[in-house]
Scaffold this active site. Structure first.
Site, short mmCIF file in Angstrom:
data_model
loop_
_atom_site.label_atom_id
_atom_site.label_comp_id
_atom_site.label_asym_id
_atom_site.label_seq_id
_atom_site.Cartn_x
_atom_site.Cartn_y
_atom_site.Cartn_z
CG ASN A 1 58.72 94.98 64.47
OD1 ASN A 1 57.74 95.19 63.77
ND2 ASN A 1 59.75 95.85 64.53
CB VAL B 1 51.69 99.72 58.76
CG1 VAL B 1 51.79 100.49 60.08
CG2 VAL B 1 50.89 98.44 58.96
CE1 TYR C 1 58.35 92.17 53.78
CE2 TYR C 1 56.25 92.45 52.66
CZ TYR C 1 57.01 92.53 53.81
OH TYR C 1 56.44 92.95 54.99
CB SER D 1 53.08 90.90 55.87
OG SER D 1 52.52 91.74 54.88
CB THR E 1 56.48 102.23 59.27
OG1 THR E 1 56.66 101.32 58.16
CG2 THR E 1 55.32 101.75 60.12
N GLY F 1 63.89 95.09 66.26
CA GLY F 1 63.61 96.18 65.32
C GLY F 1 62.80 97.28 65.97
CG ASP G 1 72.08 92.75 61.58
OD1 ASP G 1 71.25 91.86 61.35
OD2 ASP G 1 72.46 93.58 60.73
N GLY H 1 48.28 95.00 57.09
CA GLY H 1 48.22 95.46 55.71
C GLY H 1 49.10 96.68 55.57
#
Ligand code: NDP
Ligand code: 8X3
Length: 251
Positions: A86, A185, A152, A139, A187, A9, A59, A183
């Site tokens: 990632n 971020v 998630y 995460s 992006t 990623g 992928d 936490g």
């Protein structure tokens, strides 16, 4: 000889920052992505920076495609010293009883099974050599559920358990295993989560100075460069005005 890092990623956000930070720290980079155009513009940027790299189009959800791409790496790039798992995403923020089956499948297939696919293909060679480093991007969401985070959060809790399991399984070798738990971020993460609703995505970062991909990449490079006897097992990195996954103080 330069060490080689493989980053999944790599075309955006934390992954892209890892590519640049590891490259600047003297690593050779294998940059994985699933979009040929994005990989090619990343490659041009890396050429301009003088970072030694190759790209790997695959992928991570597609086991055969990933295996083929790894097998097709030039011989001199096959020894991976550091793997940064990632690639990942959140989709939706609906209550669990209203969630989308499709979004759930994509998150589970990418965040859990994609990470496992990569690990299963890359780590045996590390174990055979007796050294290497796996850095998983977990995460804070894996520590506790928050409203609408349900699936998630569960995928990131799985990343924690999978990371802990691998660390135990390779403890008889010098392979190190790290879980970095960011936490908030800033992006493309929220744009992806809200299916391209940029206004909603921008609101996530309003009134607080969020972390950047570079902040997380710095931690990854630090963990990779720690002395060989030091295993950074887990790092939770929050924005300063973030108390937990769900406590965010906006001013
Ligand atoms: P971005 O959306 O900016 O980057 C995600 C990257 O993963 C993109 O390059 C994307 O490629 C790639 N990717 C997604 N699915 C696949 C796949 N199936 N195969 C290969 N590559 C894929 O988000 P972030 O940089 O924020 O996210 C990176 C990681 O950090 C994720 O695991 C995320 O869960 C985690 N994280 C993010 C936080 C945040 O607040 N941003 C906080 C905590 C953890 P493409 O562009 O082609 O989709
Ligand atoms: C991304 C951080 O809190 O938005 O994993 O889920 S959060």
């Amino acid at each position: 000889m330069k060490k080689t890092v493989l980053i999944s990623g790599a075309t955006s956000g934390i992954g892209r920052s890892c590519v640049l930070k590891f490259g600047r720290a003297g690593y050779r980079v294998i940059a994985n992505g699933r979009d040929a155009d994005r990989l090619s513009s990343l490659s041009n940027e890396l050429k301009d920076e003088g970072i030694e790299h190759i790209t790997m189009l695959a992928d991570v959800r597609h086991r055969d495609e990933l295996k083929e791409a790894l097998d097709a790496l030039p011989e001199e790039w096959k020894r991976v010293d550091v793997l940064v798992n990632n690639a990942g995403l959140a989709l939706g923020l609906e209550p669990e009883y209203q969630g989308s089956f499709e979004d759930w499948d994509i998150m589970v297939d990418t965040n859990i099974k994609g990470l496992l696919n990569m690990t299963r293909f890359v780590v045996p060679d590390m174990v055979a050599r007796g050294e290497g480093h796996v850095i998983n991007i977990g995460s804070v969401a894996g520590d506790a559920a928050y409203a609408g985070g349900n699936v998630y959060c569960a995928t990131k809790a799985a990343v924690k358990t999978i990371t802990d399991g691998l660390r135990i399984d390779v403890a008889d070798t010098a392979v190190r295993v790290t879980n970095i738990k960011p936490g908030l971020v800033e992006t493309n993460f929220s744009r992806v989560r809200f299916h391209g609703d940029n206004e909603r995505a921008d609101n996530v970062y309003k009134g607080i100075k969020p972390l950047t991909g570079d902040d997380i990449a710095d931690v990854a490079v630090y963990a990779a460069q720690a002395p060989a006897h030091v295993q950074i097992a887990e790092v939770l990195v929050l924005a300063t005005h973030q108390g937990s996954g769900s406590v965010i103080v906006r001013k």
